[in-house]
Design an enzyme around this catalytic site. Structure first.
Site, short mmCIF file in Angstrom:
data_model
loop_
_atom_site.label_atom_id
_atom_site.label_comp_id
_atom_site.label_asym_id
_atom_site.label_seq_id
_atom_site.Cartn_x
_atom_site.Cartn_y
_atom_site.Cartn_z
N CYS A 141 0.83 -1.21 0.00
CA CYS A 141 0.00 0.00 0.00
C CYS A 141 0.86 1.26 0.00
O CYS A 141 1.38 1.67 1.04
CB CYS A 141 -0.93 0.00 1.21
SG CYS A 141 -1.99 1.45 1.29
N CYS A 144 -0.47 4.13 2.13
CA CYS A 144 -0.26 3.94 3.58
C CYS A 144 1.20 4.19 3.96
O CYS A 144 1.48 4.82 4.97
CB CYS A 144 -0.59 2.51 4.01
SG CYS A 144 -2.06 1.81 3.30
N ASP A 145 2.11 3.65 3.19
CA ASP A 145 3.50 3.56 3.64
C ASP A 145 4.50 4.41 2.84
O ASP A 145 5.66 4.52 3.23
CB ASP A 145 3.97 2.09 3.60
CG ASP A 145 3.13 1.21 4.53
OD1 ASP A 145 2.68 1.73 5.57
OD2 ASP A 145 2.93 0.03 4.22
#
Ligand code: NDP
Length: 322
Positions: A141, A144-145
């Site tokens: 992701c 997300c990261d």
């Protein structure tokens, strides 16, 4: 003596942000929801480290803590959270009909409404080095990261719309993005291809796959292989993003609910209504496009409101009929 079958107003299947948000709303509307968590209580966020993009957490929060807090919030209003896996469903076709759900191949439950929030699972390459470094630089992701790799060199695997979108996202944050596409062309839409082609810090490698992710505790590099020539090459990276698709967790609903050709549950218009009356779907199980914790939570709220309205309508029709 046969065990009496439990009857519920609202059954929630799955315990990610969609399921817990549905539970909070359903419990506050006095639908007395019972949730079955599935095999991975808390869902995909429990495999993430820091969640920095969920509004309301200015300092960020780690995924598992956030899910514990969502559970506590749902329980505070009376949701009963049970560990268990729904293994079979038999949804009624009739408005006001009762849905039968089997848990752990043994316990049968009857429910007036069912909210499905079983999520989706990111696909991985399943190379030993990739699996070992999940959480140590290998992620599925970018949204997300990606932030953790600000100014660094990363790689992304995949040639679909997700890979193209995530590559563009990473290109804004990172110094360089190497994109590995296994064919000699991308599957992504022309518009998305144009976007990645126009960004100077994205290098696209066609006919290229991951041979090995290099690094002991954290990702330090990548050995790539050209699947036409067999030629191998190593590059230094600190993050590897896998964007080769997701699999919605819908196997148990096959034949029961309308799904698209990739297995996502189809919902009607802007609602969470599925093809069966009284069955609602929220979160990633019905969303292949946004797939964020906050959008999942939003549709969880919608599912509980849809369930509440559906029950009120069924009750009013029964009152008129009697
Ligand atoms: P897709 O299935 O469309 O693409 C997966 C990509 O990963 C393909 O390029 C595929 O290669 C590659 N791949 C699969 N397995 C491997 C492997 N083992 N090794 C290397 N590469 C592999 O998935 P997406 O997640 O990209 O998209 C899913 C759906 O969601 C699509 O319908 C897409 O259009 C949609 N979507 C739409 C968006 C938007 O409109 N903004 C954003 C994101 C997704 P190959 O082509 O060779 O099979």
């Amino acid at each position: 003596m046969s065990e009496q079958i439990e009857r519920l107003k609202t059954l929630i299947i799955g315990s990610g942000p969609a399921g817990y948000t549905a539970a909070i709303y359903a419990a506050r509307a006095d639908l007395k929801p019972v949730m079955y968590t599935g095999m991975e209580p808390g869902g995909q966020l429990t495999t993430t480290t820091e969640v920095d993009n969920f509004p309301g957490y200015p300092e960020g929060i780690d995924g598992p803590t956030m899910m514990v807090q969502l559970q506590q919030q749902a329980e505070r209003f009376g949701t009963e959270v049970r560990i268990g896996m729904v293994t079979e469903v038999d949804f009624s076709d009739e408005p006001g009909g009762i849905h039968r759900v089997t848990v752990d191949n043994s316990k049968v439950i009857e429910a007036e409404t069912v909210i499905i929030s079983t999520g989706a699972s990111a696909k991985y390459l399943n190379l030993p080095s990739e699996q070992r470094l999940r959480g140590g630089g290998v992620s599925a992701c970018a949204v997300c990261d990606g932030f953790f790799y600000k100014g660094q060199e990363v790689a992304i695997v995949g040639g679909g719309d997700t890979a193209a979108e995530e590559a563009s996202y990473l290109a804004n944050i990172c110094k360089k993005v190497t994109m590995l596409v296994r064919k000699d062309h991308m599957r992504a839409s022309k518009a998305m291809q144009h976007r990645v082609n126009s960004l100077e810090n994205i290098e696209i490698r066609y006919n290229t796959e991951v041979d090995e992710v290099i690094g002991d505790q954290v990702v330090e590099g990548l050995r790539m292989v050209n699947n036409q020539t067999g030629e191998k090459e190593e590059i230094s990276i600190t993050g590897l993003f896998i964007a080769i698709g997701h699999k919605p967790n819908t196997d148990i609903f096959k034949g029961q609910l309308e799904m698209d050709d990739t297995g996502y549950v189809i919902t009607q218009g802007k609602s969470t209504k599925t093809s069966k009356p009284g069955v609602f779907a929220s979160g990633d199980v019905q969303d292949k496009e946004y797939r964020q914790a906050i959008t999942a939570a939003g549709t969880g709220c919608m599912a509980a409101l849809d369930a509440e309205r559906y029950l009120a309508l069924v009750d009013s029709k029964e009152a008129v009929a009697s």
